[in-house]
Design an enzyme around this catalytic site. Structure first.
Site, PDB file in Angstrom:
ATOM      1  CB  ALA A 138       1.917   4.793   6.816  1.00 59.09           C
TER       2      ALA A 138
ATOM      3  CG  PHE B  75      -1.856  -1.183   1.263  1.00 58.28           C
ATOM      4  CD1 PHE B  75      -3.100  -1.125   0.650  1.00 58.28           C
ATOM      5  CD2 PHE B  75      -1.481  -2.378   1.885  1.00 58.28           C
ATOM      6  CE1 PHE B  75      -3.964  -2.213   0.672  1.00 58.28           C
ATOM      7  CE2 PHE B  75      -2.341  -3.474   1.906  1.00 58.28           C
ATOM      8  CZ  PHE B  75      -3.581  -3.386   1.298  1.00 58.28           C
TER       9      PHE B  75
ATOM     10  CB  VAL C  68       1.078   0.135   5.460  1.00 63.37           C
ATOM     11  CG1 VAL C  68       0.816   1.626   5.372  1.00 63.37           C
ATOM     12  CG2 VAL C  68      -0.229  -0.648   5.484  1.00 63.37           C
ATOM     13  CB  CYS C  69       4.663   2.903   1.810  1.00 60.48           C
ATOM     14  SG  CYS C  69       6.078   4.016   1.711  1.00 60.48           S
ATOM     15  CB  ILE C  70       7.199   3.019   7.110  1.00 56.69           C
ATOM     16  CG1 ILE C  70       7.249   3.632   8.509  1.00 56.69           C
ATOM     17  CG2 ILE C  70       8.526   3.236   6.397  1.00 56.69           C
ATOM     18  CD1 ILE C  70       8.175   2.874   9.456  1.00 56.69           C
TER      19      ILE C  70
END
Lengths: 132, 119, 95
Positions: free
Chosen positions: A82, A39, A77-79
């Site tokens: 995010a 994501f 999830v791309c940190i």
């Protein structure tokens, strides 16, 4: 065959994450491997456990979690994307001095390397995006 | 394992985060020692205009990241020739000396790829 | 033979995304209309799609939008979407 899906769009504002979910289910039901769902951009909102829907409407983040209970799924999830959008796990909340965290169960925060690594290992990479 | 990655973008810089988000993927591909090409279509060719200065809109200067691409061995930069004509620009005046592609060459580029990541 | 599956999810009014998709389509590629792109099956727009490549549309998206008269097009299910990606060498999404 090994698949990786990339989701770029908000689960509330765009249909793309719902299309990705249906595609993911079709991949798994056909007996293929879903290596990872990554994501990125507004797609990180799919990992927000606080997304709430009226009872008669779908809740895409919950649907991802339900799929992850049926099948072993790597929902990453791309940190960087995010934290900019206020999707944090306990570690990041501590790091940025926030007193809340909201990453949904079944999702994990990690770097873009997880996207590239998944693409290297997969036979097909399919992006589900929305304009923006 | 080395794969050929093509990153495609069609958005102009600053009005959205697309240009920066694309470069972040490109740099990560390079860290993993993958072959990476950038294809800028439509308004995305405007990412390569020189003399950008987004200080007053509180954004990072894309030109600075772009100038580091060569250090990451990202030197295959392509633009769509139709977009150059549309915006009245020529490839020589753009940063990174992109190669302008007509549709035939653009299709050939895509056929050579293992992974295409649009943004 | 290296073949790409192109997916398009933007409505006919988004001429830029369509033109990028068409510019990138090679002979032998396939095109799948999803989400708002299924409106290209309306008679007023059908001619904007290329004639030389197979064109598919996702059944659920047509149905959702009341497009029950799509002809001259392959209407596919989600499992068939998965199979289509396997039948091609790579997927290029236009959105």
């Amino acid at each position: 065959m090994i698949f990786t899906l990339v989701v770029h769009a908000s689960p509330v504002q765009h249909q793309a994450p719902e299309t990705a979910l249906r595609f993911a289910r079709a991949v798994l039901e056909a007996g293929h491997t879903l290596h990872r769902v990554f994501f990125y951009r507004d797609g990180v909102l799919n990992g927000n456990t606080l997304v709430s829907s009226p009872a008669d409407e779908s809740n895409i983040p919950e649907d991802w979690q339900a799929l992850a209970k049926e099948y072993p799924l790597d929902l990453v999830v791309c940190i960087a994307a995010a934290i900019r959008r206020g999707v944090l796990d306990a570690n990041e909340a501590r790091r940025y001095d926030k007193n809340q965290h909201n990453l949904a169960p079944g999702f994990e925060l990690s770097g873009l390397g997880q996207l590239v690594e998944a693409a290297m290992l997969s036979d097909r990479v399919i992006t589900f995006g929305g304009r923006g | 394992m080395n794969k050929r990655f093509l990153l495609i973008c069609s958005r102009p810089p600053y009005g959205s985060s697309a240009a920066r988000d694309l470069l972040d993927i490109a740099l990560t591909c390079s860290v993993f020692e993958q072959s990476v090409s950038l294809l800028l279509m439509g308004d995305a060719i405007l990412q390569l205009l020189p003399e950008q200065n987004p200080t007053a809109i509180r954004q990072k200067n894309l030109n600075a990241i772009q100038s580091s691409l060569a250090l990451y061995d990202i030197e295959s930069i392509y633009v769509d020739a139709e977009a150059l004509r549309f915006h009245g620009l020529s490839a020589e005046t753009l940063l990174l000396k992109p190669q302008a592609l007509e549709p035939d060459a653009l299709q050939q580029l895509i056929r050579e790829q293992d992974v295409v990541l649009p943004l | 033979m290296s073949r790409s599956l192109h997916t398009l999810n933007t409505p006919p009014s988004d001429t830029d995304t369509l033109s990028h998709c068409l510019m990138a389509l090679s002979e032998g590629d396939e095109l799948l209309l999803i989400e708002d792109a299924v409106y290209f099956t309306l008679p007023a727009h059908r001619h904007k799609l290329p004639s030389g490549v197979p064109i598919h549309a996702l059944a659920v998206d047509l149905q959702a939008r009341g497009l029950t008269n799509a002809t001259d097009i392959s209407i596919i299910s989600d499992p068939e979407f998965v199979n289509l990606t396997l039948h091609c060498n790579r997927v290029v999404s236009w959105f």
